[in-house]
Design an enzyme around this catalytic site. Sequence first.
Site, PDB file in Angstrom:
ATOM      1  N   CYS A   1       4.704  -4.591  16.638  1.00  0.00           N
ATOM      2  CA  CYS A   1       4.095  -3.634  17.505  1.00  0.00           C
ATOM      3  C   CYS A   1       2.776  -3.924  17.762  1.00  0.00           C
ATOM      4  O   CYS A   1       1.864  -4.069  16.716  1.00  0.00           O
ATOM      5  CB  CYS A   1       4.448  -2.299  16.703  1.00  0.00           C
ATOM      6  SG  CYS A   1       6.140  -1.866  16.607  1.00  0.00           S
TER       7      CYS A   1
ATOM      8  N   CYS B   1      -0.427  -1.826  15.830  1.00  0.00           N
ATOM      9  CA  CYS B   1      -0.062  -1.635  14.566  1.00  0.00           C
ATOM     10  C   CYS B   1      -0.824  -2.688  13.723  1.00  0.00           C
ATOM     11  O   CYS B   1      -0.792  -3.889  13.910  1.00  0.00           O
ATOM     12  CB  CYS B   1       1.235  -1.625  13.977  1.00  0.00           C
ATOM     13  SG  CYS B   1       1.463  -1.193  12.146  1.00  0.00           S
TER      14      CYS B   1
ATOM     15  N   GLU C   1       0.863  -1.050  -0.126  1.00  0.00           N
ATOM     16  CA  GLU C   1      -0.016   0.163   0.012  1.00  0.00           C
ATOM     17  C   GLU C   1       0.853   1.141  -0.034  1.00  0.00           C
ATOM     18  O   GLU C   1       1.724   1.524   0.494  1.00  0.00           O
ATOM     19  CB  GLU C   1      -0.750   0.092   1.389  1.00  0.00           C
ATOM     20  CG  GLU C   1      -1.772  -1.292   1.482  1.00  0.00           C
ATOM     21  CD  GLU C   1      -2.919  -1.054   2.136  1.00  0.00           C
ATOM     22  OE1 GLU C   1      -3.932  -1.737   1.811  1.00  0.00           O
ATOM     23  OE2 GLU C   1      -2.769  -0.538   3.008  1.00  0.00           O
TER      24      GLU C   1
ATOM     25  N   CYS D   1       3.264   8.362   1.051  1.00  0.00           N
ATOM     26  CA  CYS D   1       3.810   7.440   2.388  1.00  0.00           C
ATOM     27  C   CYS D   1       4.084   6.067   1.503  1.00  0.00           C
ATOM     28  O   CYS D   1       2.989   5.584   0.803  1.00  0.00           O
ATOM     29  CB  CYS D   1       2.904   7.389   3.334  1.00  0.00           C
ATOM     30  SG  CYS D   1       3.396   6.328   4.549  1.00  0.00           S
TER      31      CYS D   1
ATOM     32  N   CYS E   1       5.130  -6.824   7.683  1.00  0.00           N
ATOM     33  CA  CYS E   1       6.185  -6.324   8.771  1.00  0.00           C
ATOM     34  C   CYS E   1       6.543  -7.246   9.903  1.00  0.00           C
ATOM     35  O   CYS E   1       5.379  -8.350  10.172  1.00  0.00           O
ATOM     36  CB  CYS E   1       5.800  -4.908   9.496  1.00  0.00           C
ATOM     37  SG  CYS E   1       6.984  -4.102  10.455  1.00  0.00           S
TER      38      CYS E   1
ATOM     39  N   CYS F   1      -1.942   6.316   9.612  1.00  0.00           N
ATOM     40  CA  CYS F   1      -0.707   5.620  10.330  1.00  0.00           C
ATOM     41  C   CYS F   1      -1.281   4.355  11.083  1.00  0.00           C
ATOM     42  O   CYS F   1      -1.957   4.357  11.803  1.00  0.00           O
ATOM     43  CB  CYS F   1      -0.191   6.519  11.457  1.00  0.00           C
ATOM     44  SG  CYS F   1       0.520   8.026  11.050  1.00  0.00           S
TER      45      CYS F   1
HETATM   46  N1  SAH Z   1       8.318   0.564  10.942  1.00  0.00           N
HETATM   47  C1  SAH Z   1       8.416   2.018  10.922  1.00  0.00           C
HETATM   48  C2  SAH Z   1       7.738   2.655   9.774  1.00  0.00           C
HETATM   49  C3  SAH Z   1       6.137   2.469  10.024  1.00  0.00           C
HETATM   50  S1  SAH Z   1       5.833   4.226  10.293  1.00  0.00           S
HETATM   51  C4  SAH Z   1       8.401   2.420  12.413  1.00  0.00           C
HETATM   52  O1  SAH Z   1       7.871   1.850  13.053  1.00  0.00           O
HETATM   53  O2  SAH Z   1       8.701   3.593  12.501  1.00  0.00           O
HETATM   54  C5  SAH Z   1       4.384   4.382  10.957  1.00  0.00           C
HETATM   55  C6  SAH Z   1       4.093   5.074  12.229  1.00  0.00           C
HETATM   56  O3  SAH Z   1       2.660   4.581  12.630  1.00  0.00           O
HETATM   57  C7  SAH Z   1       4.817   4.673  13.445  1.00  0.00           C
HETATM   58  O4  SAH Z   1       5.301   5.585  14.195  1.00  0.00           O
HETATM   59  C8  SAH Z   1       4.048   3.816  14.091  1.00  0.00           C
HETATM   60  O5  SAH Z   1       4.196   4.026  15.740  1.00  0.00           O
HETATM   61  C9  SAH Z   1       2.688   4.526  14.003  1.00  0.00           C
HETATM   62  N2  SAH Z   1       1.535   3.828  14.032  1.00  0.00           N
HETATM   63  C10 SAH Z   1       1.585   2.431  14.009  1.00  0.00           C
HETATM   64  N3  SAH Z   1       0.154   1.716  14.443  1.00  0.00           N
HETATM   65  C11 SAH Z   1      -0.425   2.864  14.761  1.00  0.00           C
HETATM   66  C12 SAH Z   1      -1.959   3.221  14.929  1.00  0.00           C
HETATM   67  N4  SAH Z   1      -2.705   2.078  14.880  1.00  0.00           N
HETATM   68  N5  SAH Z   1      -2.479   4.286  15.121  1.00  0.00           N
HETATM   69  C13 SAH Z   1      -1.345   5.407  15.032  1.00  0.00           C
HETATM   70  N6  SAH Z   1      -0.114   5.067  14.682  1.00  0.00           N
HETATM   71  C14 SAH Z   1       0.592   4.042  14.500  1.00  0.00           C
END
Ligand code: SAH
Length: 391
Positions: free
Chosen positions: A158, A161, A96, A147, A154, A377
């Site tokens: 986390c 996410c 995506e 983006c 991944c 995000c």
């Molecule tokens: N793997 C990298 C790039 C992904 S960036 C990283 O972790 O930084 C995606 C951003 O969105 C990250 O800062 C992550 O913490 C945030 N993110 C992930 N899941 C989210 C959610 N459900 N709501 C808001 N932000 C989220």
Amino acid sequence: MPVSPSKSLMGLSLVELTELALESGQPAYRGQQLFDAVYRQRMEALDRVSTLPLEFRARLAEHGWGIGIPSVDRKFTSSDGTVRYLIELGDGETVETVWMPEGDGGESGDGSEAGEESTQYPVASTQNLETNAEACGSLPWRRATICVSSQVGCAVNCKFCFTALLGVKRNLEAGEIVGQIAAVLRDQGVDPPRQRVNIVFMGMGEPFLNYDNFMKAVRLLGEGVGIPESRMTVSTAGIVPRIYDFGREGLRPKLAISLNASNDAQRTEVMPLNRKWNLGELMKAAREFPLRPRERLTFEYVLLAGVNDAPEQAREVVELVRGLRAKVNLIALNPGSELPYRTPQAERVLAFQRILVGAGIPTFVRRPRGRDIFAACGQLKRTVEIAPASP
Ligand code: SAH
């Protein structure tokens, strides 16, 4: 001639394209012409590249070469103008890519985001925006951010996410990373550097677990597509050895670090990779990161109601970040039924922000973009339905 090209020119450097030209009995400058056709013009098909002699085009095609811009499988448009693309790769996998016509709320990488997105910190001058509005003529946006994904799925896991729910399938090739951008620019009819585009490596995947391909894509975007490194930002979940490597790159995007918790116990709970590289090691890498003049690090902090959004935790963040040339981007959780967390109330988010701002840390609240189409995000997981209403 093969029915469809199996080898993609997109992803090859100028040196590699020049070698390909020489191997085909062509003069070296044909390499530069290929480079321009692939990255600068982003031609759809090799047989349209009229700067190249017919026999060279035919020979490349016989050997299975094509330009290699991936195709848009589906696209979803949000009420806020954000577009989420499902991009199909050569092997049938999809990733995506998100188009945000007015920036992404804090990661545009050019410092012009503050006035627009922050609820409390309107410090940016409007100069950039005005200049760019002129450059873009009649287009309805002044700057846009793409983006981009770096992996299919991944591996980092986390807990907040959506992408983590997919697991990781594979790394993307450099050409597949650049290809996402080429496909979106084509679809939007946008042509950098004439029109200003920022890139954030914040889509699916962890860029620092696909480091070499990510950095190759950065160089191709800079030299080929014409998007300067200064308009790119990469976000990492905290792969500490790669943060050091990244600091040693001559030309590089800006760095954002997903902090997401204020102490080790909590960070390990929401980001299990904290067991491998804890906050001490992460913040040491951040402190040693060689910033350019006027550059700042970004820390992202996803606020999870009742988990990491208390005033006490904001004060812990202040202690972590103290003394660093950095800003903090607060992201209220973009929710989903599969996630065990809730989105905090706006008042809670503002209270958290006030504490950081009060301690002198520039802190922005990111506006969620495209929640109604699962483009915000952390929401990228190839959802094909549309949310009934934006939460
Ligand atoms: N793997 C990298 C790039 C992904 S960036 C990283 O972790 O930084 C995606 C951003 O969105 C990250 O800062 C992550 O913490 C945030 N993110 C992930 N899941 C989210 C959610 N459900 N709501 C808001 N932000 C989220």
